[in-house]
Scaffold this motif. Structure first.
Motif, PDB file in Angstrom:
ATOM      1  N   SER A 147       1.451  -4.678   4.725  1.00 38.49           N
ATOM      2  CA  SER A 147       1.562  -3.444   3.944  1.00 38.49           C
ATOM      3  C   SER A 147       2.399  -2.380   4.646  1.00 38.49           C
ATOM      4  O   SER A 147       2.705  -1.348   4.071  1.00 38.49           O
ATOM      5  CB  SER A 147       0.176  -2.888   3.611  1.00 38.49           C
ATOM      6  OG  SER A 147      -0.496  -2.515   4.795  1.00 38.49           O
ATOM      7  N   TYR A 148       2.811  -2.650   5.868  1.00 38.21           N
ATOM      8  CA  TYR A 148       3.696  -1.752   6.615  1.00 38.21           C
ATOM      9  C   TYR A 148       5.154  -1.954   6.183  1.00 38.21           C
ATOM     10  O   TYR A 148       6.046  -1.268   6.636  1.00 38.21           O
ATOM     11  CB  TYR A 148       3.515  -2.026   8.117  1.00 38.21           C
ATOM     12  CG  TYR A 148       4.148  -0.990   8.998  1.00 38.21           C
ATOM     13  CD1 TYR A 148       3.698   0.330   8.988  1.00 38.21           C
ATOM     14  CD2 TYR A 148       5.189  -1.314   9.852  1.00 38.21           C
ATOM     15  CE1 TYR A 148       4.281   1.287   9.798  1.00 38.21           C
ATOM     16  CE2 TYR A 148       5.774  -0.371  10.670  1.00 38.21           C
ATOM     17  CZ  TYR A 148       5.324   0.936  10.637  1.00 38.21           C
ATOM     18  OH  TYR A 148       5.903   1.887  11.429  1.00 38.21           O
ATOM     19  N   SER A 149       5.392  -2.901   5.278  1.00 38.07           N
ATOM     20  CA  SER A 149       6.736  -3.240   4.806  1.00 38.07           C
ATOM     21  C   SER A 149       7.185  -2.341   3.672  1.00 38.07           C
ATOM     22  O   SER A 149       6.376  -1.836   2.893  1.00 38.07           O
ATOM     23  CB  SER A 149       6.761  -4.682   4.276  1.00 38.07           C
ATOM     24  OG  SER A 149       6.354  -5.601   5.234  1.00 38.07           O
ATOM     25  N   SER A 150       8.503  -2.224   3.546  1.00 40.79           N
ATOM     26  CA  SER A 150       9.113  -1.586   2.377  1.00 40.79           C
ATOM     27  C   SER A 150       8.815  -2.463   1.161  1.00 40.79           C
ATOM     28  O   SER A 150       9.086  -3.666   1.166  1.00 40.79           O
ATOM     29  CB  SER A 150      10.627  -1.483   2.574  1.00 40.79           C
ATOM     30  OG  SER A 150      11.302  -1.391   1.344  1.00 40.79           O
ATOM     31  N   VAL A 151       8.246  -1.877   0.120  1.00 43.37           N
ATOM     32  CA  VAL A 151       7.905  -2.627  -1.096  1.00 43.37           C
ATOM     33  C   VAL A 151       9.163  -3.230  -1.707  1.00 43.37           C
ATOM     34  O   VAL A 151       9.209  -4.419  -2.041  1.00 43.37           O
ATOM     35  CB  VAL A 151       7.191  -1.703  -2.117  1.00 43.37           C
ATOM     36  CG1 VAL A 151       7.017  -2.397  -3.451  1.00 43.37           C
ATOM     37  CG2 VAL A 151       5.850  -1.245  -1.576  1.00 43.37           C
ATOM     38  N   CYS A 192      13.375   3.313  -1.733  1.00 47.36           N
ATOM     39  CA  CYS A 192      13.470   2.094  -0.922  1.00 47.36           C
ATOM     40  C   CYS A 192      12.567   2.117   0.301  1.00 47.36           C
ATOM     41  O   CYS A 192      12.111   1.072   0.761  1.00 47.36           O
ATOM     42  CB  CYS A 192      14.907   1.881  -0.462  1.00 47.36           C
ATOM     43  SG  CYS A 192      16.083   1.603  -1.797  1.00 47.36           S
ATOM     44  N   ASP A 193      12.286   3.294   0.843  1.00 46.85           N
ATOM     45  CA  ASP A 193      11.516   3.380   2.088  1.00 46.85           C
ATOM     46  C   ASP A 193      10.002   3.423   1.887  1.00 46.85           C
ATOM     47  O   ASP A 193       9.254   3.477   2.858  1.00 46.85           O
ATOM     48  CB  ASP A 193      11.958   4.587   2.907  1.00 46.85           C
ATOM     49  CG  ASP A 193      11.721   5.914   2.189  1.00 46.85           C
ATOM     50  OD1 ASP A 193      11.468   5.907   0.972  1.00 46.85           O
ATOM     51  OD2 ASP A 193      11.801   6.958   2.855  1.00 46.85           O
ATOM     52  N   VAL A 194       9.520   3.363   0.652  1.00 47.17           N
ATOM     53  CA  VAL A 194       8.071   3.432   0.407  1.00 47.17           C
ATOM     54  C   VAL A 194       7.406   2.133   0.861  1.00 47.17           C
ATOM     55  O   VAL A 194       7.794   1.039   0.466  1.00 47.17           O
ATOM     56  CB  VAL A 194       7.766   3.711  -1.082  1.00 47.17           C
ATOM     57  CG1 VAL A 194       6.276   3.593  -1.359  1.00 47.17           C
ATOM     58  CG2 VAL A 194       8.276   5.079  -1.479  1.00 47.17           C
ATOM     59  N   LYS A 195       6.391   2.295   1.715  1.00 46.85           N
ATOM     60  CA  LYS A 195       5.631   1.153   2.232  1.00 46.85           C
ATOM     61  C   LYS A 195       4.397   0.942   1.368  1.00 46.85           C
ATOM     62  O   LYS A 195       3.775   1.894   0.906  1.00 46.85           O
ATOM     63  CB  LYS A 195       5.229   1.416   3.683  1.00 46.85           C
ATOM     64  CG  LYS A 195       6.430   1.564   4.592  1.00 46.85           C
ATOM     65  CD  LYS A 195       6.023   1.979   5.987  1.00 46.85           C
ATOM     66  CE  LYS A 195       7.260   2.133   6.842  1.00 46.85           C
ATOM     67  NZ  LYS A 195       6.959   2.702   8.142  1.00 46.85           N
TER      68      LYS A 195
END
Length: 200
Positions: free
Chosen positions: A81-85, A46-49
C-alpha cells in the motif's frame, strides 16, 4: 339495418385496436430498463499511495503520465500500500501511460513483495508491509456500491497539506503555541507525546 351493424362492429374493432395499441405502448414504457445512476469516479494524482486512502475498495481515474519512475511501486500483482496506485495499475497492465479508470481492492499485508519490470515500470522489492492492494479494470462489479469521493487518512488534513505544522502536539501545550505563534495551527487533542513543532 345491416349497415348499422357493420358500422358498430367497425367502431368496436377500432376501439379494440386503439386500446390494444395503447396497452402495448404503455407496456413498452414499463419494460424499459431502469437506468442506474452514473458512477461518479474520483480522479487521483500519480503520486497517491493506496495506504493514504481508507476505503477498502474503490474505483478511481488515473491521469496520463504515471509511468514515471518517481512514482514508486512495490511488488508484482499484489502491491504494498506504500505504492503509487496509478503506477501499480500500469505495472500490472491494467492501464497504459494514457491513464484511465481502475478498480482497487485492499488485501492483507504480505511477508514480502518481489520487484519486477513490466509495462515500462520497474517495481521494487520490499520485505514486509502492513497492507496490500490489487488493481483490475475499472468496471464496477454488479451489486457493489463504490464511493464517489475517497476518504483519506488523517495525514491528508488541511494543516498537513499546507505545511503549517509537521508534528502533532498535545493539548497540554496548545495554549502556549497559540499565544506565541498566533493561533493559526491545527492541534490534535490527545495523548500524543510532545515532539518539537516545526513550522514552515
Amino acid at each position: 339495418m345491416g349497415i348499422v351493424v357493420l358500422t358498430m362492429k367497425a367502431s368496436v374493432i377500432e376501439m379494440f385496436l386503439v386500446l390494444l395499441a395503447t396497452g402495448i405502448h404503455s407496456n413498452k414504457d414499463m419494460t424499459k430498463k431502469i437506468k442506474r445512476p452514473k458512477l461518479t469516479v474520483p480522479q487521483i494524482n500519480c503520486d497517491v499511495k493506496a495506504g493514504k486512502i481508507i476505503n477498502p475498495e474503490f474505483v478511481v481515474k488515473c491521469p496520463a503520465g504515471c509511468q514515471d519512475p518517481k512514482y514508486h511501486v512495490y511488488g508484482t500483482d499484489i502491491y504494498a500500500s506504500y505504492s503509487s496506485v496509478c503506477g501499480a495499475a500500469i505495472h500490472s497492465g491494467v492501464l497504459d501511460n494514457s491513464g484511465g479508470k481502475i478498480l482497487v481492492r485492499k488485501v492483507a499485508g504480505q511477508s514480502g513483495y518481489k520487484g519486477s519490470y513490466s509495462n515500462g515500470v520497474q517495481s521494487l522489492s520490499l520485505p514486509r508491509w502492513r497492507e496490500s492492494f490489487i488493481v483490475s479494470e475499472g468496471k464496477p462489479q454488479r451489486g457493489v456500491t463504490y464511493p464517489s469521493a475517497l476518504t483519506y487518512s488523517s495525514s491528508k488534513s488541511p494543516a498537513a497539506k499546507t505545511g503549517k505544522c509537521s508534528y502533532v502536539i498535545s493539548s497540554k501545550y496548545s495554549e502556549f503555541v497559540n499565544r506565541v505563534l498566533g493561533g493559526s495551527i491545527e492541534i490534535n487533542i490527545g495523548q500524543a507525546p510532545l515532539m518539537p513543532a516545526r513550522f514552515s
